[in-house]
Design a protein around this motif. Structure first.
Motif, PDB file in Angstrom:
ATOM      1  N   PRO A 122       0.853  -1.186   0.000  1.00  0.00           N
ATOM      2  CA  PRO A 122       0.000   0.000   0.000  1.00  0.00           C
ATOM      3  C   PRO A 122       0.894   1.243   0.000  1.00  0.00           C
ATOM      4  N   PHE A 126       1.323   5.289   0.954  1.00  0.00           N
ATOM      5  CA  PHE A 126       0.832   6.404   1.755  1.00  0.00           C
ATOM      6  C   PHE A 126       1.641   7.634   1.403  1.00  0.00           C
ATOM      7  N   ASN A 129      -2.809  10.416   2.322  1.00  0.00           N
ATOM      8  CA  ASN A 129      -3.555   9.800   1.237  1.00  0.00           C
ATOM      9  C   ASN A 129      -3.068   8.354   1.125  1.00  0.00           C
ATOM     10  N   ALA A 130      -3.999   7.412   1.113  1.00  0.00           N
ATOM     11  CA  ALA A 130      -3.652   5.992   1.055  1.00  0.00           C
ATOM     12  C   ALA A 130      -4.120   5.400  -0.268  1.00  0.00           C
ATOM     13  N   GLN A 131      -3.258   4.574  -0.860  1.00  0.00           N
ATOM     14  CA  GLN A 131      -3.591   3.886  -2.102  1.00  0.00           C
ATOM     15  C   GLN A 131      -3.369   2.396  -1.906  1.00  0.00           C
ATOM     16  N   ASN A 132      -4.308   1.602  -2.383  1.00  0.00           N
ATOM     17  CA  ASN A 132      -4.205   0.149  -2.292  1.00  0.00           C
ATOM     18  C   ASN A 132      -4.575  -0.429  -3.652  1.00  0.00           C
ATOM     19  N   TYR A 168      -6.893  -1.431   8.977  1.00  0.00           N
ATOM     20  CA  TYR A 168      -5.828  -1.133   9.933  1.00  0.00           C
ATOM     21  C   TYR A 168      -6.458  -0.869  11.299  1.00  0.00           C
ATOM     22  N   GLN A 181      -8.807   0.520   3.976  1.00  0.00           N
ATOM     23  CA  GLN A 181      -8.241   0.843   2.674  1.00  0.00           C
ATOM     24  C   GLN A 181      -8.844  -0.171   1.698  1.00  0.00           C
ATOM     25  N   SER A 204      -8.234   0.902  -4.313  1.00  0.00           N
ATOM     26  CA  SER A 204      -8.503   2.294  -3.956  1.00  0.00           C
ATOM     27  C   SER A 204      -7.278   3.158  -4.232  1.00  0.00           C
ATOM     28  N   VAL A 236      -7.923   7.327  -0.588  1.00  0.00           N
ATOM     29  CA  VAL A 236      -8.489   7.252   0.755  1.00  0.00           C
ATOM     30  C   VAL A 236      -7.719   8.247   1.623  1.00  0.00           C
TER      31      VAL A 236
END
Length: 179
Positions: free
Chosen positions: A6, A8, A39-42, A50, A74, A78, A81
């Motif tokens: 992921p 971040f 900002n989180a990307q998965n 989490y 997440q 995505s 997020v």
């Protein structure tokens, strides 16, 4: 299925409050609360939940603050997020940090170097079913050039935010997965 880490990224840093205390005429202590917007990307085919966690902020191996991370999801695939976390510095000896930095070599005289350490629990989710529980160990080295921040006028007002795409800040993080 090739799992991907992921991603971040730091979107915003906002100083919510701070307090300055001077002792013995020249020793300055700073207490502050800072909100970090991430900002989180998965890009994986599974979601990641989490659990709420605490990370430690260290200066020269000594704990100086705590990062409180709320629990968040997440979703799979995505890319945008947003989550907020709080960085709490209860009482940091700013005079000591500036004095130690001034003793460094010329290229690092104005650098504040901090390490962030801790573990975050994570659950892999498919259709709201937990497939696997893992622990993610996080270690980040963060360098902030405080002179460059003030020279560029990047700290707005006294309480406010500064841009995260700044040349004044550098962060390098490593992750370790424990199943």
């Amino acid at each position: 299925m090739k799992p991907q880490k992921p991603v971040f990224s730091l979107q915003d840093v906002n100083v919510d409050s701070y307090k300055l205390n001077a002792y013995s005429g020249s020793t300055l202590f700073v207490s502050s609360v800072i909100t970090l917007t991430l900002n989180a990307q998965n890009h994986n085919k599974v979601g990641i939940w989490y659990t709420p966690s605490h990370l430690e902020a260290l200066y020269d191996g000594v704990p100086i603050g705590t990062i409180r991370i709320p629990g968040f999801l997440q979703p799979a695939h995505s890319s945008n997020v947003t989550m907020q976390t709080r960085l709490l510095f209860p009482c940091v000896n700013a005079s000591q940090i500036v004095t130690e930095a001034s003793l460094q070599e010329d290229s690092r005289k104005t650098m504040f170097q901090m390490k962030i350490l801790g573990d975050v629990g994570a659950h892999l989710l498919v259709f709201h079913i937990i497939l696997l529980k893992i622990k993610v160990g996080l270690e980040c080295d963060m360098n902030i050039d405080y002179k460059e921040l003030t020279n560029r006028n990047e700290v707005h007002n006294t309480i406010g935010s500064f841009p995260t795409n700044s040349q004044s800040m550098f962060m390098n993080c490593t992750l370790a997965l424990n199943i």
